[in-house]
Design a protein around this motif. Sequence first.
Motif, PDB file in Angstrom:
ATOM      1  N   GLY A 478      99.760 -24.273  17.709  1.00 15.98           N
ATOM      2  CA  GLY A 478     100.130 -23.384  18.669  1.00 15.98           C
ATOM      3  C   GLY A 478      99.972 -23.744  20.139  1.00 15.98           C
ATOM      4  O   GLY A 478     100.661 -24.032  20.868  1.00 15.98           O
ATOM      5  N   SER A 479      98.576 -24.391  20.191  1.00 14.24           N
ATOM      6  CA  SER A 479      98.332 -24.826  21.534  1.00 14.24           C
ATOM      7  C   SER A 479      99.385 -26.126  21.714  1.00 14.24           C
ATOM      8  O   SER A 479      99.519 -26.327  22.705  1.00 14.24           O
ATOM      9  CB  SER A 479      96.952 -25.075  21.680  1.00 14.24           C
ATOM     10  N   LEU A 480      99.461 -26.847  20.995  1.00 11.55           N
ATOM     11  CA  LEU A 480      99.964 -28.266  21.126  1.00 11.55           C
ATOM     12  C   LEU A 480     101.533 -27.925  21.372  1.00 11.55           C
ATOM     13  O   LEU A 480     102.312 -28.543  22.209  1.00 11.55           O
ATOM     14  CB  LEU A 480      99.904 -29.082  19.956  1.00 11.55           C
ATOM     15  N   TRP A 481     101.953 -26.792  20.919  1.00 10.52           N
ATOM     16  CA  TRP A 481     103.676 -26.395  20.938  1.00 10.52           C
ATOM     17  C   TRP A 481     103.511 -25.754  22.312  1.00 10.52           C
ATOM     18  O   TRP A 481     104.584 -25.730  22.967  1.00 10.52           O
ATOM     19  CB  TRP A 481     104.024 -25.589  19.750  1.00 10.52           C
ATOM     20  N   GLY A 482     102.526 -25.431  23.117  1.00  9.07           N
ATOM     21  CA  GLY A 482     102.505 -24.613  24.177  1.00  9.07           C
ATOM     22  C   GLY A 482     103.001 -23.407  24.242  1.00  9.07           C
ATOM     23  O   GLY A 482     103.646 -22.729  25.229  1.00  9.07           O
ATOM     24  N   ILE A 483     102.607 -22.530  23.090  1.00 11.69           N
ATOM     25  CA  ILE A 483     102.980 -21.254  22.960  1.00 11.69           C
ATOM     26  C   ILE A 483     101.785 -20.378  23.190  1.00 11.69           C
ATOM     27  O   ILE A 483     100.542 -20.884  22.994  1.00 11.69           O
ATOM     28  CB  ILE A 483     103.888 -20.977  21.700  1.00 11.69           C
ATOM     29  N   ASN A 484     101.871 -19.116  23.102  1.00 16.09           N
ATOM     30  CA  ASN A 484     100.818 -18.095  23.165  1.00 16.09           C
ATOM     31  C   ASN A 484     100.812 -17.374  21.700  1.00 16.09           C
ATOM     32  O   ASN A 484     101.811 -16.960  21.203  1.00 16.09           O
ATOM     33  CB  ASN A 484     101.339 -16.902  24.104  1.00 16.09           C
ATOM     34  N   SER A 485      99.851 -17.946  21.129  1.00 19.52           N
ATOM     35  CA  SER A 485      99.739 -17.434  19.511  1.00 19.52           C
ATOM     36  C   SER A 485      99.123 -16.111  19.513  1.00 19.52           C
ATOM     37  O   SER A 485      99.013 -15.837  18.309  1.00 19.52           O
ATOM     38  CB  SER A 485      98.836 -18.770  18.873  1.00 19.52           C
ATOM     39  N   PHE A 486      98.965 -15.411  20.339  1.00 16.11           N
ATOM     40  CA  PHE A 486      98.117 -14.335  20.133  1.00 16.11           C
ATOM     41  C   PHE A 486      98.957 -12.774  20.695  1.00 16.11           C
ATOM     42  O   PHE A 486      98.368 -11.762  21.027  1.00 16.11           O
ATOM     43  CB  PHE A 486      96.628 -14.477  21.100  1.00 16.11           C
ATOM     44  N   ASP A 487     100.055 -13.042  21.122  1.00 15.85           N
ATOM     45  CA  ASP A 487     100.811 -11.907  20.995  1.00 15.85           C
ATOM     46  C   ASP A 487     101.967 -11.646  20.108  1.00 15.85           C
ATOM     47  O   ASP A 487     101.893 -12.717  19.037  1.00 15.85           O
ATOM     48  CB  ASP A 487     101.615 -11.708  22.409  1.00 15.85           C
ATOM     49  N   GLN A 488     102.595 -10.621  19.831  1.00 17.45           N
ATOM     50  CA  GLN A 488     103.424 -10.245  18.756  1.00 17.45           C
ATOM     51  C   GLN A 488     104.681  -9.341  19.279  1.00 17.45           C
ATOM     52  O   GLN A 488     104.977  -8.363  18.558  1.00 17.45           O
ATOM     53  CB  GLN A 488     102.945  -9.866  17.618  1.00 17.45           C
ATOM     54  N   TRP A 489     105.291  -9.932  20.309  1.00 14.04           N
ATOM     55  CA  TRP A 489     106.392  -9.092  20.919  1.00 14.04           C
ATOM     56  C   TRP A 489     107.587  -8.973  19.663  1.00 14.04           C
ATOM     57  O   TRP A 489     108.230  -8.013  19.854  1.00 14.04           O
ATOM     58  CB  TRP A 489     106.705  -9.437  22.305  1.00 14.04           C
ATOM     59  N   GLY A 490     107.762  -9.956  18.958  1.00 15.59           N
ATOM     60  CA  GLY A 490     108.704  -9.864  18.208  1.00 15.59           C
ATOM     61  C   GLY A 490     108.933  -8.550  17.409  1.00 15.59           C
ATOM     62  O   GLY A 490     109.978  -8.318  16.789  1.00 15.59           O
ATOM     63  N   VAL A 491     107.805  -8.025  16.972  1.00 20.36           N
ATOM     64  CA  VAL A 491     107.957  -6.867  16.105  1.00 20.36           C
ATOM     65  C   VAL A 491     108.131  -5.533  16.768  1.00 20.36           C
ATOM     66  O   VAL A 491     108.268  -4.577  16.011  1.00 20.36           O
ATOM     67  CB  VAL A 491     106.520  -6.542  15.336  1.00 20.36           C
ATOM     68  N   GLU A 492     108.364  -5.497  18.036  1.00 21.76           N
ATOM     69  CA  GLU A 492     108.523  -4.310  18.917  1.00 21.76           C
ATOM     70  C   GLU A 492     109.999  -3.658  18.894  1.00 21.76           C
ATOM     71  O   GLU A 492     110.083  -2.404  18.633  1.00 21.76           O
ATOM     72  CB  GLU A 492     108.052  -4.503  20.170  1.00 21.76           C
ATOM     73  N   LEU A 493     110.967  -4.461  18.892  1.00 20.01           N
ATOM     74  CA  LEU A 493     112.381  -4.036  19.005  1.00 20.01           C
ATOM     75  C   LEU A 493     112.903  -2.956  17.984  1.00 20.01           C
ATOM     76  O   LEU A 493     113.286  -2.090  18.148  1.00 20.01           O
ATOM     77  CB  LEU A 493     113.277  -5.069  19.095  1.00 20.01           C
ATOM     78  N   GLY A 494     112.436  -3.754  16.578  1.00 17.11           N
ATOM     79  CA  GLY A 494     112.792  -2.655  15.706  1.00 17.11           C
ATOM     80  C   GLY A 494     112.102  -1.332  15.544  1.00 17.11           C
ATOM     81  O   GLY A 494     112.663  -0.460  15.086  1.00 17.11           O
ATOM     82  N   LYS A 495     110.931  -1.366  15.791  1.00 16.35           N
ATOM     83  CA  LYS A 495     110.190  -0.074  16.151  1.00 16.35           C
ATOM     84  C   LYS A 495     110.742   0.928  17.023  1.00 16.35           C
ATOM     85  O   LYS A 495     110.956   2.090  16.672  1.00 16.35           O
ATOM     86  CB  LYS A 495     108.604  -0.265  16.599  1.00 16.35           C
TER      87      LYS A 495
END
Length: 530
Positions: A478-495
């Motif tokens: 995740g660090s090498l790809w340059g992303i934030n590996s510690f959030d998970q916003w993708g699960v929120e919309l369906g909720k």
Amino acid sequence: MNPTSSLPPLLPCDQAPEWPRLQALFAAQGRAFDLRRAFAEDAGRFAHFSQEAPHLFADLSKNLWSREAEALLLALAQSCRLAERRDAMFAGVPINTTEGRAVLHTLLRRPKGLALPGDLPQVAHELAQVHATLDAMLAYAEAQRADAAITDVVNIGIGGSDLGPQMAVLALEAQHIAGKRFHFISNVDGHELHTTLQTLCPERTLFLIASKTFTTVETMTNAHSALAWFAAQGGREVARHFAALTTNVAAARALGITTTFGFWDWVGGRYSLWSAIGLSLAIAIGAEGFRALLAGAHAMDEHFRSAPFAANLPVRLGLLDLWYRNFYGFTSRCIAPYHAGLRRLPAYLQQLEMESNGKRVGLDGKPLALATAPVLWGEPGTNGQHAFFQMLHQGSDVVPLEFIAVRTPTHPLPGHHEKLLANALAQAQALMQGKVVGDGHRDFPGNRPSTFIVLDALTPAALGALLALQEHRVFVSGSLWGINSFDQWGVELGKVLARDLEPRLASGDATGLDASTAGLLQRLRRPGRA
């Protein structure tokens, strides 16, 4: 590096000077790389690509990379400042930028009073709180273990509040206390809770409600139903038979639950097994066993934090993951634990990796040019051999496979373990070697990659080390790809959408819905509703 409160700069991997060199190397040898030839030409290949790490051994030699490729990937990690980002995580720098939080799950297994170079000032205070909570939680666990009246422990949670403790309780069942059964309820589907409740007696059951905020819809729906069942069955003393693993003490008390164990906002759900979320495991294996789990994980933390990259197993695995995803274009990885106790490990690792690195934007919120997390899937061996191994051996897609074997069995039955280990070794060998007999149906192309991880025994310490290894490899990629590996916003919309649709199932109101959702809503409404 001496981390400060600011996030260290990060160079995404495709901007590093080694990236075009890796592209050129892959163009020259990637698709043509042959494992059989590589072993024939390099007598030291196994020694070079295998290593000891805390509580386990890993063989990376049957993977599609050369020493030259690994050396370039290691240089890439240095150019991308991976060490600085790793040190920042351990020091308490808020590397979870979208939520403004530190990422300190490693603190949950750090020994009491241990200071690391670069620790931010608040870390010592947080560590003291961690151990105060740990001591209280383990004292409670020991009290429940000693109470013969409690025969059933029911953990109600979802996501990391279920996958972690359930996986670990199953993995360490050989160390369980006698006379207690452990149940895990996660799905909001009432079938799961209802069928479990039918096997329980209220006066002999302890319910653990695991929800940091005490607002998670699935968990709280199941918790309220469990409380209603408890009352309907004549249960008394909610405070005796329910405990909450939450920071929302007021919400728990409103339900009559007075025993609570909290944790911190720098603990993501998928990293929470090491916290009070692990209470069911602590009851199962005891305080000593739980502390051994933490010690095993801490040993792997120290390996990741201090070992040179060339001998750093999480770094090597994370680099291999990047090599496969971004150069070979492999879209999935299969996990095959050859131990029935690890049967829930693939599901646990699915959340760990795909919730962490299943992102399409970088730290700046802009779309990435590179693919990120692969799909993780798998089943225990030898079951998988009679299901999907056909595709692994002869299918049109190449899927890297990760074997996990345990040298010492957890049962006394003669002959079983030798057959199990022989199958693991044979499958890895067959994937690499293949076989050509001139009949297309019986030809195996071979040259299919695999990693082989060996635990001496499935102990709490070894399990802790194995899980920490997987956490850190995810951090590396995740660090090498340059992303934030510690959030998970993708699960929120369906909720959010579910909250709108739930009352519509009762009313039938389809106003404003798309035609498909409206049609399905009417189809799913129960007969007799207006």
